[in-house]
Write a protein that holds these residues in place. Sequence first.
Motif, PDB file in Angstrom:
ATOM      1  N   SER A 168       0.902  -1.237  -0.103  1.00  0.00           N
ATOM      2  CA  SER A 168      -0.244   0.002   0.022  1.00  0.00           C
ATOM      3  C   SER A 168       0.983   1.226   0.053  1.00  0.00           C
ATOM      4  O   SER A 168       0.545   2.308  -0.630  1.00  0.00           O
ATOM      5  CB  SER A 168      -0.877  -0.064   1.339  1.00  0.00           C
ATOM      6  OG  SER A 168      -1.783   0.973   1.125  1.00  0.00           O
ATOM      7  N   ALA A 169       1.844   1.243   0.885  1.00  0.00           N
ATOM      8  CA  ALA A 169       2.861   2.456   0.992  1.00  0.00           C
ATOM      9  C   ALA A 169       3.517   2.598  -0.416  1.00  0.00           C
ATOM     10  O   ALA A 169       3.673   3.785  -0.967  1.00  0.00           O
ATOM     11  CB  ALA A 169       3.837   2.250   1.878  1.00  0.00           C
ATOM     12  N   ILE A 170       3.890   1.479  -1.189  1.00  0.00           N
ATOM     13  CA  ILE A 170       4.524   1.510  -2.554  1.00  0.00           C
ATOM     14  C   ILE A 170       3.750   2.110  -3.452  1.00  0.00           C
ATOM     15  O   ILE A 170       3.980   2.943  -4.161  1.00  0.00           O
ATOM     16  CB  ILE A 170       5.279   0.286  -2.667  1.00  0.00           C
ATOM     17  CG1 ILE A 170       6.320  -0.176  -1.993  1.00  0.00           C
ATOM     18  CG2 ILE A 170       5.665   0.094  -4.428  1.00  0.00           C
ATOM     19  CD1 ILE A 170       6.676  -1.673  -1.986  1.00  0.00           C
ATOM     20  N   ASN A 226       1.541   9.101  -5.741  1.00  0.00           N
ATOM     21  CA  ASN A 226       2.076  10.746  -5.579  1.00  0.00           C
ATOM     22  C   ASN A 226       3.314  10.975  -6.279  1.00  0.00           C
ATOM     23  O   ASN A 226       3.187  12.420  -6.852  1.00  0.00           O
ATOM     24  CB  ASN A 226       2.503  10.816  -4.007  1.00  0.00           C
ATOM     25  CG  ASN A 226       1.115  10.731  -3.255  1.00  0.00           C
ATOM     26  OD1 ASN A 226       0.166  11.065  -3.495  1.00  0.00           O
ATOM     27  ND2 ASN A 226       1.350  10.331  -1.870  1.00  0.00           N
ATOM     28  N   PHE A 227       4.250  10.303  -6.642  1.00  0.00           N
ATOM     29  CA  PHE A 227       5.035  10.431  -7.457  1.00  0.00           C
ATOM     30  C   PHE A 227       4.474  10.951  -9.092  1.00  0.00           C
ATOM     31  O   PHE A 227       5.454  11.631  -9.780  1.00  0.00           O
ATOM     32  CB  PHE A 227       6.171   9.267  -7.672  1.00  0.00           C
ATOM     33  CG  PHE A 227       7.326   9.712  -8.587  1.00  0.00           C
ATOM     34  CD1 PHE A 227       8.188  10.375  -8.233  1.00  0.00           C
ATOM     35  CD2 PHE A 227       7.511   9.000  -9.825  1.00  0.00           C
ATOM     36  CE1 PHE A 227       9.463  10.775  -9.152  1.00  0.00           C
ATOM     37  CE2 PHE A 227       8.670   8.981 -10.677  1.00  0.00           C
ATOM     38  CZ  PHE A 227       9.549   9.998 -10.261  1.00  0.00           C
ATOM     39  N   HIS A 248       0.965   4.029  -3.032  1.00  0.00           N
ATOM     40  CA  HIS A 248       0.623   5.485  -2.624  1.00  0.00           C
ATOM     41  C   HIS A 248       1.829   6.330  -3.014  1.00  0.00           C
ATOM     42  O   HIS A 248       1.597   7.710  -3.601  1.00  0.00           O
ATOM     43  CB  HIS A 248       0.345   5.766  -1.204  1.00  0.00           C
ATOM     44  CG  HIS A 248      -0.889   5.299  -0.828  1.00  0.00           C
ATOM     45  ND1 HIS A 248      -2.189   5.652  -1.354  1.00  0.00           N
ATOM     46  CD2 HIS A 248      -1.580   4.484   0.211  1.00  0.00           C
ATOM     47  CE1 HIS A 248      -3.202   4.859  -0.729  1.00  0.00           C
ATOM     48  NE2 HIS A 248      -2.809   4.318   0.215  1.00  0.00           N
ATOM     49  N   SER A 249       3.200   5.822  -2.912  1.00  0.00           N
ATOM     50  CA  SER A 249       4.366   6.809  -3.246  1.00  0.00           C
ATOM     51  C   SER A 249       4.241   6.827  -4.680  1.00  0.00           C
ATOM     52  O   SER A 249       4.857   7.958  -5.170  1.00  0.00           O
ATOM     53  CB  SER A 249       5.481   6.140  -2.555  1.00  0.00           C
ATOM     54  OG  SER A 249       5.899   4.806  -3.054  1.00  0.00           O
ATOM     55  N   LEU A 250       4.070   5.820  -5.129  1.00  0.00           N
ATOM     56  CA  LEU A 250       4.181   5.860  -6.859  1.00  0.00           C
ATOM     57  C   LEU A 250       3.106   6.686  -7.674  1.00  0.00           C
ATOM     58  O   LEU A 250       3.020   7.262  -8.415  1.00  0.00           O
ATOM     59  CB  LEU A 250       3.881   4.443  -7.513  1.00  0.00           C
ATOM     60  CG  LEU A 250       5.217   3.397  -7.251  1.00  0.00           C
ATOM     61  CD1 LEU A 250       4.916   1.972  -7.624  1.00  0.00           C
ATOM     62  CD2 LEU A 250       6.432   3.838  -7.996  1.00  0.00           C
ATOM     63  N   ARG A 268       1.955  12.296  -9.865  1.00  0.00           N
ATOM     64  CA  ARG A 268       1.248  13.666 -10.030  1.00  0.00           C
ATOM     65  C   ARG A 268       1.994  14.824 -10.470  1.00  0.00           C
ATOM     66  O   ARG A 268       2.905  15.255 -10.498  1.00  0.00           O
ATOM     67  CB  ARG A 268       0.469  13.930  -8.552  1.00  0.00           C
ATOM     68  CG  ARG A 268      -0.762  13.242  -8.191  1.00  0.00           C
ATOM     69  CD  ARG A 268      -1.097  13.666  -7.081  1.00  0.00           C
ATOM     70  NE  ARG A 268      -2.229  12.736  -6.685  1.00  0.00           N
ATOM     71  CZ  ARG A 268      -2.851  12.820  -5.480  1.00  0.00           C
ATOM     72  NH1 ARG A 268      -2.685  13.612  -4.775  1.00  0.00           N
ATOM     73  NH2 ARG A 268      -3.823  12.031  -5.230  1.00  0.00           N
TER      74      ARG A 268
END
Length: 67
Positions: A56-58, A64-65, A60-62, A67
């Motif tokens: 989930s963290a991976i 956000n990256f 979300h970070s992808l 955007r």
Amino acid sequence: MAIKIGDIPQFVQQVRAETAKVVWPTSRETMMTSLMVIIMTAMLGIFFFGIDSLFSAIVHSLLNFAR
């Protein structure tokens, strides 16, 4: 496969004979097995929660990256 009424007592007798052959676990064996199942279920739950959180963290970070 029609069942005849005369076959029912023989069937019940065979079931009782086979049930008598079963080696039933003791109450201690049952408790220990149940405890092991509970412990393994908890461990697997924690493991899969951790893996799910990591993915989930991976994601979300992808996202956000991107955007």
